[in-house]
Design an enzyme around this catalytic site. Structure first.
Site, PDB file in Angstrom:
ATOM      1  N   PHE A   1      29.640  75.067  77.421  1.00  0.00           N
ATOM      2  CA  PHE A   1      30.922  75.332  76.782  1.00  0.00           C
ATOM      3  C   PHE A   1      31.958  74.478  77.503  1.00  0.00           C
ATOM      4  CE2 PHE A   1      31.400  78.965  73.768  1.00  0.00           C
ATOM      5  CZ  PHE A   1      30.052  79.182  73.546  1.00  0.00           C
TER       6      PHE A   1
ATOM      7  N   ASN B   1      38.623  85.066  86.723  1.00  0.00           N
ATOM      8  CA  ASN B   1      39.364  84.582  85.552  1.00  0.00           C
ATOM      9  C   ASN B   1      39.319  85.635  84.451  1.00  0.00           C
ATOM     10  OD1 ASN B   1      36.936  84.117  83.843  1.00  0.00           O
ATOM     11  ND2 ASN B   1      36.472  82.734  85.547  1.00  0.00           N
TER      12      ASN B   1
ATOM     13  N   LYS C   1      32.333  66.208  79.577  1.00  0.00           N
ATOM     14  CA  LYS C   1      31.432  67.209  80.188  1.00  0.00           C
ATOM     15  C   LYS C   1      30.017  67.103  79.609  1.00  0.00           C
ATOM     16  CE  LYS C   1      35.039  70.415  81.502  1.00  0.00           C
ATOM     17  NZ  LYS C   1      35.919  71.512  81.130  1.00  0.00           N
TER      18      LYS C   1
ATOM     19  N   LYS D   1      27.414  66.362  82.479  1.00  0.00           N
ATOM     20  CA  LYS D   1      26.503  67.468  82.834  1.00  0.00           C
ATOM     21  C   LYS D   1      25.136  67.328  82.151  1.00  0.00           C
ATOM     22  CE  LYS D   1      30.376  70.590  83.772  1.00  0.00           C
ATOM     23  NZ  LYS D   1      30.534  71.868  84.452  1.00  0.00           N
TER      24      LYS D   1
ATOM     25  N   LYS E   1      39.289  93.756 105.393  1.00  0.00           N
ATOM     26  CA  LYS E   1      40.431  93.493 104.501  1.00  0.00           C
ATOM     27  C   LYS E   1      41.510  92.700 105.257  1.00  0.00           C
ATOM     28  CE  LYS E   1      43.917  95.810 101.812  1.00  0.00           C
ATOM     29  NZ  LYS E   1      44.736  96.997 101.757  1.00  0.00           N
TER      30      LYS E   1
ATOM     31  N   PRO F   1      28.129  75.652  93.150  1.00  0.00           N
ATOM     32  CA  PRO F   1      27.139  74.826  92.442  1.00  0.00           C
ATOM     33  C   PRO F   1      27.455  74.820  90.952  1.00  0.00           C
ATOM     34  CG  PRO F   1      26.191  76.940  93.111  1.00  0.00           C
ATOM     35  CD  PRO F   1      27.564  76.869  93.712  1.00  0.00           C
ATOM     36  N   ASP F   2      27.204  73.700  90.297  1.00  0.00           N
ATOM     37  CA  ASP F   2      27.406  73.662  88.843  1.00  0.00           C
ATOM     38  C   ASP F   2      26.122  74.133  88.176  1.00  0.00           C
ATOM     39  OD1 ASP F   2      27.525  72.623  86.050  1.00  0.00           O
ATOM     40  OD2 ASP F   2      29.515  72.048  86.759  1.00  0.00           O
ATOM     41  N   ILE F   3      26.175  75.327  87.588  1.00  0.00           N
ATOM     42  CA  ILE F   3      24.962  75.987  87.094  1.00  0.00           C
ATOM     43  C   ILE F   3      24.335  75.206  85.935  1.00  0.00           C
ATOM     44  CG2 ILE F   3      24.042  78.122  86.099  1.00  0.00           C
ATOM     45  CD1 ILE F   3      26.499  79.528  87.485  1.00  0.00           C
ATOM     46  N   VAL F   4      25.168  74.874  84.945  1.00  0.00           N
ATOM     47  CA  VAL F   4      24.612  74.234  83.750  1.00  0.00           C
ATOM     48  C   VAL F   4      24.045  72.855  84.086  1.00  0.00           C
ATOM     49  CG1 VAL F   4      26.742  73.192  82.818  1.00  0.00           C
ATOM     50  CG2 VAL F   4      24.985  74.002  81.257  1.00  0.00           C
TER      51      VAL F   4
HETATM   52  O1  PMT Z   1      34.247  85.671  77.753  1.00  0.00           O
HETATM   53  P1  PMT Z   1      35.291  85.582  76.649  1.00  0.00           P
HETATM   54  O2  PMT Z   1      36.521  86.389  76.958  1.00  0.00           O
HETATM   55  O3  PMT Z   1      34.710  85.892  75.317  1.00  0.00           O
HETATM   56  O4  PMT Z   1      35.811  84.079  76.608  1.00  0.00           O
HETATM   57  C1  PMT Z   1      34.959  83.065  76.201  1.00  0.00           C
HETATM   58  C2  PMT Z   1      35.154  81.784  77.032  1.00  0.00           C
HETATM   59  C3  PMT Z   1      36.549  81.223  76.780  1.00  0.00           C
HETATM   60  C4  PMT Z   1      34.988  82.084  78.523  1.00  0.00           C
HETATM   61  C5  PMT Z   1      34.030  80.793  76.565  1.00  0.00           C
HETATM   62  O5  PMT Z   1      34.205  80.518  75.196  1.00  0.00           O
HETATM   63  C6  PMT Z   1      34.063  79.515  77.369  1.00  0.00           C
HETATM   64  O6  PMT Z   1      34.815  78.597  77.123  1.00  0.00           O
HETATM   65  N1  PMT Z   1      33.194  79.441  78.417  1.00  0.00           N
HETATM   66  C7  PMT Z   1      33.133  78.327  79.373  1.00  0.00           C
HETATM   67  C8  PMT Z   1      34.169  78.513  80.448  1.00  0.00           C
HETATM   68  C9  PMT Z   1      34.155  77.399  81.466  1.00  0.00           C
HETATM   69  O7  PMT Z   1      33.912  77.678  82.622  1.00  0.00           O
HETATM   70  O8  PMT Z   1      34.348  76.206  80.951  1.00  0.00           O
HETATM   71  P2  PMT Z   1      34.452  74.823  81.850  1.00  0.00           P
HETATM   72  O9  PMT Z   1      34.953  73.809  80.912  1.00  0.00           O
HETATM   73  O10 PMT Z   1      35.204  75.065  83.092  1.00  0.00           O
HETATM   74  O11 PMT Z   1      32.952  74.542  82.258  1.00  0.00           O
HETATM   75  C10 PMT Z   1      32.094  73.695  81.481  1.00  0.00           C
HETATM   76  C11 PMT Z   1      30.691  74.240  81.468  1.00  0.00           C
HETATM   77  O12 PMT Z   1      30.153  74.239  82.776  1.00  0.00           O
HETATM   78  C12 PMT Z   1      30.580  75.675  80.960  1.00  0.00           C
HETATM   79  O13 PMT Z   1      29.419  75.768  80.173  1.00  0.00           O
HETATM   80  C13 PMT Z   1      30.431  76.494  82.245  1.00  0.00           C
HETATM   81  O14 PMT Z   1      29.662  77.688  82.016  1.00  0.00           O
HETATM   82  C14 PMT Z   1      29.670  75.520  83.106  1.00  0.00           C
HETATM   83  N2  PMT Z   1      29.884  75.703  84.560  1.00  0.00           N
HETATM   84  C15 PMT Z   1      31.106  75.515  85.102  1.00  0.00           C
HETATM   85  C16 PMT Z   1      31.254  75.620  86.479  1.00  0.00           C
HETATM   86  C17 PMT Z   1      30.119  75.927  87.262  1.00  0.00           C
HETATM   87  N3  PMT Z   1      30.230  76.058  88.586  1.00  0.00           N
HETATM   88  N4  PMT Z   1      28.934  76.098  86.694  1.00  0.00           N
HETATM   89  C18 PMT Z   1      28.790  75.984  85.350  1.00  0.00           C
HETATM   90  O15 PMT Z   1      27.686  76.152  84.839  1.00  0.00           O
END
Ligand code: PMT
Length: 398
Positions: free
Chosen positions: A323, A210, A337, A341, A289, A305-308
């Site tokens: 975030f 992304n 969320k 979470k 490839k 896996p969802d890390i957070v």
């Molecule tokens: O890096 P920049 O260009 O400065 O941009 C910043 C940002 C837009 C990336 C940042 O501000 C942001 O929004 N980060 C979270 C991106 C995200 O994955 O959001 P989400 O709504 O999809 O996920 C929710 C939360 O779960 C996030 O804290 C994410 O880190 C966490 N997550 C998601 C999926 C996963 N498999 N594991 C996770 O821990």
């Protein structure tokens, strides 16, 4: 007495009679533990000798924007990045005007424009110049740009006038410098931050990813260091220079980031998940490839896996901040969320815009907890990161 240990300060000196007090400022900053470098404008050298400041600071004094020898040492951009604070003392009316207009005609001007550090000015000028509407407007503009203004004092001036415009005393200025770092809010805390994107391999040369640049996560790391924390960044692939005084653990895929986060959180106090982690990865990663032969191919994906969530689940004493990257109904989805979470707080941002969110230097966000929602209007990611760290500190101090 508040400390400035671990802080790096550039004292910028411009050409006014109060420049003689700058030597004392350098000394007092060092007494509080700061590392200080001095940058002078050409006219400042008419008032105080660079040699004095070199002897005091222990560094060569920087003065010339176009000096190849100096640029080969610590160039002006490097110097701008080195600092935690740029303090311009004294700041003349002319220099303040040049800041307002964004001129880059002297080394100090160029550093002012380039630095991500906090900026403070201690104005010093004749009372008539200080009360002129042009100066008032300029000071107002600097304030709006988050530049801190120290003083000025009033009293008898070098020219014999009485009024406002004298530079504050060195001790008063240094107290204010210390106060602006006087967060120390996260002193002794260990903070782990995920930053940047993940890459999920399809074959040896292709991946799913992304647009995350890592700027938000790296700014959070810098702000946490400023607040006195010991910081570990678990970083996806980004092209940023990590902030000083952080440990960086590289992680390419979500699985790697997951393992690194769980290991790093063992003795942590705060976890901030700002990384844009890929929700899915290819079930099978081709060893070679994939050849372009078929008109279409199918890619089967499985959930990462969802890390957070895993961190919140495994470490119940940790303060966990997620975030939420949303494109609509931001607060509703972010709250979902937060609950799902099991987070202590979530920072929601709008990723449908190009002027904030992914890859931009600015962001706009909402700090959301179970019982509150605070809006942070559009600002630099550096500033937003400080605001988030402040919000975290207040929340854990409750
Ligand atoms: O890096 P920049 O260009 O400065 O941009 C910043 C940002 C837009 C990336 C940042 O501000 C942001 O929004 N980060 C979270 C991106 C995200 O994955 O959001 P989400 O709504 O999809 O996920 C929710 C939360 O779960 C996030 O804290 C994410 O880190 C966490 N997550 C998601 C999926 C996963 N498999 N594991 C996770 O821990």
């Amino acid at each position: 007495m508040s400390t400035l240990s671990n802080k790096r300060i550039i004292v910028g000196i411009t050409g006014g009679i109060a420049a003689y007090k700058s030597a004392e400022i350098v000394r007092r900053l060092q007494d509080r533990g700061a590392e200080v470098q001095v940058v002078m404008t050409p006219s400042a050298e008419e008032f105080i000798r660079p040699l004095t400041l070199q002897a005091l600071s222990g560094y060569p004094v920087h003065a010339d924007l176009l000096d190849p020898e100096a640029e080969a040492g610590m160039g002006h951009i490097e110097l701008a990045r080195w600092a935690d604070l740029l303090l311009i003392a004294p700041a003349t009316a002319d220099f303040v005007a040049s800041m307002v207009h964004g001129r880059g005609n002297s080394l100090l001007n160029a550093i002012y424009l380039a630095t991500p550090a906090r900026i403070a000015v201690a104005p010093a000028m004749n009372q008539g110049m200080w009360s002129h509407p042009a100066t008032s407007d300029n000071m107002q503009t600097l304030k709006q740009r988050q530049v801190m203004i120290f003083g000025p004092d009033s009293g008898i001036q070098a020219c014999g006038d009485i009024g406002e415009g004298r530079m504050q005393q060195p001790d008063t200025i240094v107290d204010q410098v210390a106060n602006c770092f006087e967060t120390g809010q996260l002193s002794g805390k260990k903070v782990v931050i995920t930053a940047g994107p993940t890459r999920e391999a399809i074959d040896p040369v292709r991946y799913i990813s992304n647009h995350s640049s890592g700027k938000m996560g790296y700014s959070l790391a810098a702000a946490a260091v400023e607040a006195g924390a010991q910081v570990t960044i678990i970083s996806g692939p980004v092209s940023l220079t990590p902030p000083d005084r952080c440990t960086v653990i590289p992680a390419v895929s979500a699985a790697e980031m997951h393992n690194a986060a769980l290991a790093a959180c063992v003795d942590a106090d705060i976890f901030i998940a700002s990384a844009a982690v890929a929700d899915y990865r290819p079930v099978n990663v081709a060893e070679q490839k994939i050849k372009k032969s078929a008109d279409s191919i199918e890619l089967k994906l499985e959930k990462n896996p969802d890390i957070v969530s895993a961190v919140a689940e495994n470490f119940s004493d940790l303060f966990v901040v997620g975030f939420a990257a949303e494109t609509q109904d931001i607060e509703t989805y972010a709250r979902d969320k937060l609950v799902r979470k099991k987070l202590d707080a979530i920072v929601a941002n709008d990723v449908s815009r190009t002027d904030v969110g992914f890859n931009s230097d600015d962001n706009e966000a909402w700090w959301i907890t179970a019982d509150s929602c605070q809006a942070f209007s559009k600002r630099s990611k550096t500033q937003l990161a400080r605001d988030i760290i402040d919000a975290i500190s207040k929340q854990i101090a409750r």
